[in-house]
Each structure stands twice: as structure tokens, then as C-alpha cells.
Design a protein around this motif. Structure first.
Motif, short mmCIF file in Angstrom:
data_model
loop_
_atom_site.label_atom_id
_atom_site.label_comp_id
_atom_site.label_asym_id
_atom_site.label_seq_id
_atom_site.Cartn_x
_atom_site.Cartn_y
_atom_site.Cartn_z
N ILE A 62 0.77 -1.35 0.50
CA ILE A 62 0.27 -0.11 0.14
C ILE A 62 1.00 0.85 -0.04
O ILE A 62 0.94 1.93 1.04
N GLY A 63 1.36 1.50 -0.85
CA GLY A 63 2.56 2.54 -1.36
C GLY A 63 3.27 2.36 -0.95
O GLY A 63 4.31 1.57 -0.86
N SER A 64 3.53 3.00 0.60
CA SER A 64 4.99 3.39 1.50
C SER A 64 5.11 2.27 2.37
O SER A 64 5.80 2.03 2.77
N GLU A 65 3.53 1.36 2.50
CA GLU A 65 4.18 0.29 3.54
C GLU A 65 3.57 -0.85 2.98
O GLU A 65 2.95 -0.84 2.07
N LEU A 111 -5.91 2.05 -3.94
CA LEU A 111 -5.76 1.10 -2.75
C LEU A 111 -5.96 -0.35 -3.38
O LEU A 111 -4.65 -0.91 -2.40
N MET A 128 -3.71 -1.42 -5.88
CA MET A 128 -2.21 -1.72 -5.13
C MET A 128 -1.97 -3.18 -4.25
O MET A 128 -1.50 -3.32 -4.16
N MET A 129 -3.37 -2.80 -3.11
CA MET A 129 -3.40 -4.32 -2.58
C MET A 129 -3.32 -5.50 -3.46
O MET A 129 -2.78 -6.98 -2.64
N TYR A 163 4.26 3.29 -8.13
CA TYR A 163 4.19 4.10 -6.39
C TYR A 163 5.37 5.36 -6.25
O TYR A 163 5.38 6.26 -6.31
N GLU A 191 3.59 11.52 2.76
CA GLU A 191 4.38 10.32 4.02
C GLU A 191 5.96 10.46 4.45
O GLU A 191 6.93 10.37 5.08
#
Lengths: 284, 365, 366
Positions: free
Chosen positions: B312-315, C195, C198-199, C222, C290
Motif C-alpha cells: 500500500i504505497g509506502s507500507e 488502494l 495496489m493491495m 508508486y 508521507e
């Protein structure tokens, strides 16, 4: 590839046969209307000497001499035509209005009771022939025979069913929250009906109105039994032409065209509105 | 200042109790979020506040006035439902002007007000267009404009972002929050997504099964859930729920045996130790509170098999099989491991929640 | 082996070109997503692959067979919609067995397969129940089971989770991925939720206005977006995009952020050759929330200071809105109690996390 071409060909063939079945008689009628007396019984389509004579004839009172020397007096089509417009128009409007309000109640209020809405379908379940006689008796007593009012009342009562069911479908699609929002903003229940629901189901009103109009326009049985001279409608008038007496093919065809004119126009308009009616959906 | 006071609202539909003894207060100018799973009673509650549904019991005070019996039109409440009232047969202008026209206000006043609100919400370009041409976000904004045009005392929003694209939900939510700051309207916002509620609410209430299970600031509700139900509901990704047994080690210190896979020591206050020693308790751990490492065990570490890695992106959200349980962990660490390999999960004793297995209540330390 | 090859797919609806020259391949056992905003053409592409729409140009090849002109039932695909197809009046067993019955599979085999699938999907106890009475989650699994049991070459899913609430959605995303890996099904998945893509995906194709902008693994997309659109679409919260100008100060390159005095030095000119042709030009600098560091104390190496306008709580993290002249920069930090709205903070941006795009073409430079 071959298989595809063959199936396409058969499809078109079937369609052409079907269409011809329906359209050839229509074509015959149209061409017949422009033929003069000598040409009424010929075997080819297009008249060699087209004429408007038939159209004039139907507007004049005629003494018809038919088979076996029997005669009949046929009136001009003017009165029946106007009567039809009047009666059918009025009963359509009435059906739609009553239908709308009934449908609204049925949609929003779970009223009438659970079985009652079903009863509105009964008028369409009984063959008209079964209750035409009792109606005739009633009308006779009430002096409603051969009256516009009588026909209008009867037609409305019968077609209001369609109004209810078509419009209920449309009204059901209007989210109740849209009406609740208006209530929240200070609208009375009546205002909600007229300023929110009604405008949104406009196309539903048009569709049901046009549909009911078409139905009533072609109605023969009741009109035949319940009218005589004054309230004679177009279908009744046409039936007089087509009797043991009438062999006036030309004028019959002309009448056919005249009476189909309005339904054809209406059918065309309905088509355009049906599109908007069905795309009446949610915005995403 | 208490603006809206709701006291003991209850509502039954036939045999089903939809709302049970609901009480809360809303301060002026705040966004009060109501979060709950589908069927919790959020829409019913909002409709009761609006006056569209009559409660079986309870009273509602708005600005000190008892509005419980008052018809919706006299409550001066604006509401945007899940099916926002944007009528397809008329222009944006007409839609927004609708409530003002109902009040029979003078034409030029209506025009002025509609333009004002359209300017504020950035939708002037939609005024002359029919709703069939709007995008999802534009649709919501027109509905919002309509609700705000009368300057309501309070604005009720029933899952307003539901039908929007994920990305647009994000931007709409921020936009909404900033708009509210500017207008200072008191807002009640309902949603099925706990993260949504916590992001937008000044205070959040968790509504489950017709009752408010917890109410407080987003941080409070998130960090200090009062029950397993609330902790579970507010966890996305889903809370890890394990069973364990507590054993007293020292004064204020217990050792919790988690399912036989890990023994962890934690400080607890005496009353809890006394009540639960040698008894079974429920342990809840949020995925983000679990540390992952690819190398050997250390204190408070469990070994497991990596079942699933989801980026999930950076995680990374990983699912790990430990014994016969599946544990989820969320970490920023870059993983070189592939699915099927061994991995180590480290728990932080300060960050695990303990719950009473019978009542579900959180045991606080 | 490539399970699906889509070549130059184009589909028009009147004047509107919904899908423009779309090409991509999916390998056997891969979870591939088409990701993009509403109206980008992803659903139309899916429908062309399913056979529900006929493309105007292009080819669709499934397992080395050109299926472009074949009807849906002959392509070996199974489709799952948002409004999942469950026969409400039949039992779960009958629902799952349906596809096989239609294909005249022998009874014994049907039974075996249904039991297998029910076990995997956790529906074993519900086999005898009437499907219409079950909850949303069960219905979804039934719909999924129905499409998997016929062993399609490719399973096509059209935004199946859109109508589902947040918590169930999260669980389903894990379950679906696990199931896919276990059964080694090839999946083509359409969604607007980055999301979600991506998951679950092995690879994602990001689409906009009928075209594919980039194809890559979730990590690639990403970390290495090739266009501004992709950078903006992927990642939650949305990436910060700052209009800036590439200037030279002494012998270092720096980004001068538009309408501000803020300069971010990004390295010696000699070390960053690729930037040389963009010197003096307008660039778009992308920084993910982030990646931004906020500190209350003045630390060396900070890039600018700002006031906290706004904080959005997101569970264990906070989204902090910092004012930078007219715009906001958003930073995502773990839950901290020391930050409040109105505080003055110091911001540092790690240089290796800056994504640079050319302003006009929106192409990625660095």
C-alpha cells in the motif's frame, strides 16, 4: 465466415417476410384510397389515374346501393371524427389524471390495502363483451345512451388501469428522499406532488397518455352498442361502411387513412418520448 | 455551547429496535461524525433529527428549543441524503433555488442568494446546466448548495461521499471540512467508514446495533476504545483478536499467555489483576502496532509464516500464519522476503488492548 | 505464458472514443488491474475482452486464440459485476452448480467441484440455504464461486467491491488476493480505487481518457510514476504537486517554488546531468505527504517553515496541512500530540523522494 453470412441472410429474409405480411395490406389500402370507382376491384397496386375523389366522398352523405339492391344512408365522417377526438381526448386526460394520483398513493402510501391495487386490473381482465349489456341497461336508465358523457365515463374507467400501472412504475423510480427533502424545506404534501414528483415523471405522463389514447381511439364494441347518432365514433362509422351493404372500397380506404392518421402521428411521438422515459435513471 | 441536545431517542420498526436510548450533544460550529456499520441506524437517526421519522421515545432540543414534535419544515435543518435531491428535469439553478421558491421569496433575492452560495461552493458553472451532465462530485456539491441556501441551523449529511470515486472522496472530504470552517455551520456527518469519520469529525460517535458505543475526539475513540466492538470497528486493516490467560508475576505486573504462542509482560492496575488473574481474556492488537523483522526472535516476538504481502504505497500489509491463526501487520519496512518464508512479529506490550471476554469491555491499565 | 494479449484496442461510441489504442498482456496466474477515474475507459476495455462489446479496432487473444470476433460464451472468460449475479431462489449449492450444469458436466463431478469451491470460500455450511436470504458477504462469495467453478481462462471483475462498506471491503481485498494466489487464477480487475488495485495486483495499468498511461507493479507505479497523472492518482493522501522553476545557484541546482522564496537544493550541477537541459524551465515537483518531515525545532537542513493550518486525524496517523502561500502542502505523520493547529513548524523534504516532472508534457524527468 460462411456461417455468419448465411445467418445474416436468413435474418434479413425473415424480417422482410414479416414486414411484408404487415405492410403489404397497408400499402394496398393507401393505394386504394386514391383509385376511382372503375379501379376499385383491380389487381394491381398503383392507380393508373389517381384521384382525391374518395376523400371528398367520405365527407358527404351518401346513398349507398349495395349488393342485392339493399340501400343504406351513410353520414359524412365529420361528426364521428370530431366525436372521436372529443371522447377519446377527454377520457385520456381523465385516465391520466386519476391514474397519476392513484399511482402516487399506491407508490408512497402503501394504500389502498394490499390487495386493492390488484383489483384495478380487473377491469382489464374481464372480456368487455361480458359487461357491455349491463352497462347498456344502466345507461338506458340514466339516459346516457348515445351521449358523449357516457362514453367518456366508460372509457376512462377502463383505461385508468393503464394509467395507474404505467405511472406507478415511473413514480416508484423517484427516490422518496427527493420528496422528503422538499418536505424538509417547507413544502406541503400537495406541493411535493405538483412541484417535485409531477415534473420529474413528465415523460411518464406523456407515454401513458399516448398509449391510452391509442387504445381508446380504436375502441369499437362499447361505442357500437352505446351510441346511435349523436355520439357515434370513428370506428363505429367505419363499421357501417363495411357491412353487407358497403362495397365502397375506395371510400373505405380513404376512411382507413383518415382514422390511422392520428395514431400514426401519436406512435411517432411516443417513440421519441419512450427514449427519454427509459433513460430516466440516476445520475452517477 | 450546546447547540443540539438529543435525549433518549428510541425507535422500533415493527419488532426490530433500530435505535436504543440514543443521547448526545453537539456543540455549535462543530462537525459531529456518526460512524457505524450498515444497519446500525445512522440514517434513521438522521431522519429523526430532521423530523421525517417520529421517534418512539426521546426529546430533541435545538438551540434550547424542543423540536421533537415540530414538522421538518419548521426545524430549519438542511439535509443531504444518500440520494441527494438534485432533480434531473431542471437546471442547477432551479434545484438550488427550489427551497427559496417554496418560501415565496422575492425573485431577485433568490437569484442573489443562489449565486452567492454557488460562488462559495465553486459551482457557478453548473447553474445553467441540467444535472445529467454533472460529475459525481459536482452532483454532491449542488445538493450541498441546496441544503445550505436557506442558512440552516444545522446540516445533516447522510453518507455524502458514498457514491464518489475513491480519489474524489478524499478531496471532497478536505474541501468539505474547509468549507465548514469558513461557514461555521454545525454539521452532523454520518458514514460507514470509521476512518472517514475520524478524519472529518471534531468529535466522533460510534453507533453499532442502534446504540452509541463510544463518543469522543477522534484520537480518544481510536486510541482508547472502550470495548472490543469499538476497537474492532475502528480498525482498518482489521484488528487482530487473540485469546490469552493472565498470570500474576509481581505487583502490577502480569504475564499474558497468548494462545500458547507468546508470553508477554504488561503492567496493570491491581483491581484488574485481581479480577482476571488465571482467567481467560481477549487481546486486541492493531496491525500497525506490530513490528516486523526478518531476523531472529527477540523479546515479545512471534515467529510465523508469511502468507500474503500487499503493498500500500509506502507500507506493506502482511498476513502471517502463526500456529493456526492469521495475524495482520502493517509496516513501513521494506521487505525482501517472499510469501512462504519465515518472519518475526514483535508486539509492544503498551500497545495491546485487553478485553473482558464476557462483556467485551476494555480493561484499562 | 501470456494468458491474455490485448493489441491496439479501440472502441468508439459515436463521436466519443472510449478506448484509444490500448495494448497490454497478462501472464498466466497474474492479478492484473485496470485502474483509473470514472469514464477513463477501463470498463469498456473489460467489456470488449468479455465479448459484450465489439471493438472497432484491435485484437484480443486469449491463450493463443484470437477471440476478437467470438461471442462471450466461447472465450473462456467469467465475469463478475458490481451487482453480483446470484440466483435468489436457488440454494447456494444450486447456484454454484449452475454453470457446470449448463455445460452438461456429469453429476459426480459437479458435486466434487462444488464442495471444493465451497470449502475454499467458506460456504460449506451454507450450501443448503436459499441464496436470496443470505447476507452481502455470502452473496459475493457465491457470485465469485460461480465464476471460478467453471474454471475460466480469465476471471474478469468489474468494480465488484464498490457497493460494499469499508470494513468488509478491506477484508475482501485480502481474501480475494489470497484466493487468487491459492487457486492460481488469472484475474483482470477493474477499479477506480488505487488502494484496492495496489493491495491486490501483481501489475496495474493506469488509464485516463481512454489510454493507458503506465503499466507496472504497485511498487513501480508508486515509486516511479512516469506522468503527473499517475503520481497524483496513486497514493493516499494525494501527492503534493508544486509548481517550481529549476534554477542554478552557485554550482548547484535548486527548485524555486512558485510564488515563494523557498528554494530546495537538489544537488551539484555536475552530478545531475539529466537536469541540464531543463535549467531555467518550469517543472512540477512531486512530494508525497508521507515523505515530508516536520519538526517543531529548528533543525539544520530544513527547507522552509510554515504554520499548521489544519489537521485531519486518520487513526494512527495525521494529515497536517501546511500553508505555503496560496496553496497547502500536506504531510502525513504518525500520531503526535505535540502538533496543534496554529503551530509553527520546520519542514524538510528528503531529496531522494522528490519526483520531478516537466511542466508542459507532464513527463517524468527525475
Amino acid at each position: 465466415m460462411n456461417h455468419k453470412i448465411i445467418s445474416k441472410f436468413t435474418r434479413y429474409l425473415v424480417i422482410i417476410i414479416f414486414l411484408s405480411w404487415i405492410l403489404i395490406p397497408v400499402l394496398w389500402m393507401v393505394t386504394l384510397a386514391f383509385k376511382s370507382y372503375p379501379e376499385w376491384r383491380v389487381a394491381y397496386f398503383f392507380p393508373k389515374e389517381p384521384t382525391f375523389m374518395n376523400f371528398i366522398l367520405i365527407f358527404e352523405p351518401k346513398q349507398i346501393v349495395g349488393m342485392m339492391g339493399a340501400t343504406a344512408l351513410v353520414d359524412p365522417v365529420t361528426l364521428p371524427f370530431i366525436n372521436s377526438l372529443l371522447v377519446v381526448g377527454a377520457s385520456t386526460v381523465l385516465s391520466v389524471i386519476i391514474g397519476f394520483f392513484t399511482a402516487y398513493g399506491a407508490s408512497r402510501y402503501n394504500s389502498p390495502g394490499p390487495f386493492s391495487l390488484f383489483f384495478t386490473l380487473l377491469t382489464r381482465m374481464l372480456p368487455p363483451a361480458t359487461f357491455v349489456t349491463p352497462i347498456m341497461v344502466y345507461y338506458s336508465n340514466l339516459k346516457l345512451l348515445d351521449s358523449h358523457l357516457g362514453l367518456i365515463m366508460l372509457y376512462s374507467a377502463v383505461t385508468v388501469t393503464y394509467g395507474i400501472w404505467i405511472l406507478k412504475g415511473f413514480i416508484d423510480q423517484v427516490p422518496i428522499e427527493w420528496e422528503q427533502a422538499a418536505l424538509l424545506e417547507g413544502a406541503s404534501h400537495l406541493q411535493v406532488v405538483f412541484r417535485v414528483t409531477l415534473p420529474i415523471v413528465k415523460s411518464g405522463l406523456v407515454v401513458s397518455g399516448l398509449f391510452i389514447f391509442l387504445l381508446n381511439w380504436a375502441e369499437l364494441l362499447f361505442a357500437l352498442v352505446l351510441t346511435n347518432v349523436q355520439a357515434v365514433t370513428l370506428p363505429v362509422h367505419i363499421s357501417k361502411y363495411v357491412g353487407a351493404v358497403g362495397q365502397l372500397y375506395g371510400p373505405q380506404a380513404a376512411l382507413g387513412i383518415l382514422s390511422s392518421l392520428i395514431p400514426v402521428i401519436i406512435g411517432y411521438i411516443i417513440q421519441k418520448h419512450l427514449v427519454t422515459a427509459f433513460t430516466f435513471g440516476m445520475v452517477r | 455551547m450546546v447547540y443540539l441536545e438529543v435525549k433518549n431517542i428510541s425507535k422500533k420498526f415493527g419488532e426490530v429496535t433500530v435505535l436504543r436510548n440514543i443521547s448526545f450533544e453537539v456543540n455549535q460550529g462543530e462537525i459531529f461524525a456518526i460512524a457505524g456499520p450498515p444497519g446500525a441506524g445512522k440514517t434513521t437517526l438522521l431522519k429523526i433529527l430532521a423530523g421525517l421519522i417520529t421517534p418512539d421515545e426521546g426529546i430533541i432540543y435545538l438551540e434550547g428549543r424542543n423540536i421533537t414534535g415540530i414538522p421538518p419544515s419548521e426545524r430549519n435543518i438542511g439535509m443531504v441524503f444518500e440520494m441527494p435531491p438534485v432533480y434531473p428535469d431542471r437546471t442547477g439553478f432551479e434545484n438550488i433555488a427550489f427551497p427559496l421558491r417554496l418560501q415565496k421569496l422575492p425573485k431577485d433575492h433568490i437569484e442573489k442568494r443562489v449565486y452567492e452560495i454557488a460562488e462559495l461552493l465553486g459551482i457557478k458553472h453548473l447553474l445553467n446546466r441540467p444535472p445529467t451532465t454533472y460529475s459525481g462530485g459536482e452532483y454532491q456539491r449542488v445538493a450541498l448548495a441546496r441544503a445550505l441556501v436557506r442558512n440552516p441551523s444545522i446540516l445533516l449529511l447522510d453518507e455524502p461521499l458514498r457514491n464518489l470515486d475513491a480519489k474524489i472522496q478524499e478531496s471532497m472530504r478536505s474541501w468539505l471540512k474547509r468549507l465548514q470552517r469558513e461557514l461555521k455551520t454545525t454539521v452532523i456527518y454520518s458514514t460507514h467508514d470509521p476512518l472517514d469519520a475520524m478524519a472529518i469529525g471534531d468529535r466522533v460517535s460510534i453507533l453499532i446495533g442502534g446504540s452509541i458505543k463510544q463518543l469522543g475526539s477522534p484520537t480518544e475513540v481510536y486510541s482508547s476504545p472502550v470495548s472490543l466492538e469499538v476497537a474492532e470497528y475502528t480498525s482498518i486493516p482489521a484488528l487482530n483478536i487473540l485469546k490469552g490467560k493472565m498470570r500474576e508475576v509481581d505487583q502490577n505486573l502480569v504475564e499474558i499467555d497468548i494462545n500458547g504462542i507468546l508470553k508477554i509482560r504488561k503492567k496493570l492496575i491491581k483491581p484488574i489483576i485481581e479480577e482476571f488473574r488465571e482467567k481467560e481474556i481477549i487481546i486486541g492488537i492493531r496491525p500497525r502496532e506490530i513490528d516486523i523483522s526478518e531476523v531472529g526472535p527477540s523479546e515479545n516476538t512471534i515467529a510465523g509464516k508469511l502468507v500474503l504481502v500487499q503493498t500500500i504505497g509506502s507500507e506493506n500489509l502482511i498476513t502471517v500464519e502463526v500456529d493456526k491463526y492469521l495475524i495482520r501487520a502493517l509496516s513501513k519496512k521494506k521487505l525482501t522476503l517472499t510469501e512462504g518464508s519465515n518472519i518475526f512479529l514483535t508486539l509492544n506490550p503498551d500497545r495491546i488492548y485487553l478485553f473482558d471476554p464476557e462483556t467485551g469491555a476494555a480493561l484499562y491499565f | 505464458m501470456d494468458k491474455l494479449i490485448v493489441e491496439n484496442l479501440t472502441k468508439r461510441f459515436g463521436d466519443l472514443v472510449a478506448v484509444k489504442n490500448v495494448s497490454f498482456n497478462i501472464k498466466e496466474g497474474e492479478f492484473f488491474s485496470l485502474l483509473g477515474p470514472s469514464g477513463c475507459g477501463k470498463t469498456t476495455t473489460l467489456r470488449c475482452i468479455a465479448g459484450l462489446e465489439t471493438p472497432d479496432e484491435g485484437r484480443i487473444i486469449i491463450k493463443n486464440r484470437d477471440v476478437t470476433r467470438l461471442p462471450p460464451q466461447e472465450r473462456g472468460v467469467s465475469l463478475v459485476f458490481q451487482e453480483f449475479a446470484v440466483f435468489p431462489h436457488m440454494t447456494v449449492y444450486e447456484n454454484l452448480a449452475f454453470g457446470l450444469k449448463v455445460r452438461k458436466t456429469p453429476k459426480e463431478e459437479i458435486k466434487k467441484k462444488v464442495l471444493e469451491i465451497a470449502e475454499t470460500l467458506n460456504l460449506k455450511e451454507s450450501l443448503g440455504k436459499i441464496a436470496g436470504r443470505l447476507g452481502l458477504s455470502e452473496k459475493q462469495r457465491i457470485a465469485l464461486g460461480r465464476s471460478i467453478i467453471v474454471e475460466p481462462e480469465i476471471l474478469l471483475l468489474d468494480e465488484p467491491l464498490t457497493l460494499v462498506d469499508a470494513k468488509v471491503k478491506e477484508a475482501m481485498r485480502r481474501e480475494l488476493r489470497r484466493l487468487q494466489r491459492e487457486l492460481k487464477i488469472t484475474i483482470l480487475y477493474v477499479t477506480h480505487d488505487q488502494l484496492e488495485a495496489m493491495m491486490m495486483s501483481d501489475r496495474i495499468a493506469v488509464m485516463d481518457a481512454g489510454r493507458i498511461l503506465q503499466i507496472g507493479t504497485p511498487t513501480e507505479i508508486y515509486e516511479d510514476p512516469k506522468k503527473v497523472f499517475v503520481a497524483r492518482f496513486i497514493g493516499s493522501p494525494t501527492i503534493n504537486l508544486l509548481e517550481s522553476k529549476l534554477i542554478t545557484e552557485k554550482d548547484e541546482y535548486a527548485l524555486l517554488i512558485k510564488d515563494t522564496e523557498v528554494k530546495i537544493h537538489i544537488g551539484k550541477a555536475s552530478e545531475r546531468n539529466v537536469l541540464s537541459k531543463h535549467s531555467g524551465r518550469e517543472l512540477v515537483a512531486g512530494i508525497r505527504p508521507e515523505d515530508i518531515n516536520i519538526s517543531k525545532e529548528l533543525e539544520p537542513g530544513y527547507h522552509f517553515s510554515s504554520t499548521i493550518e489544519f489537521i485531519e486525524m486518520m487513526g494512527e496517523r495525521m494529515e497536517v496541512y501546511l500553508k505555503l502561500n496560496e496553496e497547502y502542502i500536506r504531510a502525513l505523520t504518525p500520531l503526535r500530540t505535540d502538533l496543534k493547529e496554529g503551530d509553527r513548524v520546520y519542514v524538510r523534504i528528503p531529496l531522494d523522494k522528490i519526483l520531478l516532472f516537466e511542466a508542459g508534457t507532464e513527463e517524468r524527468i527525475l
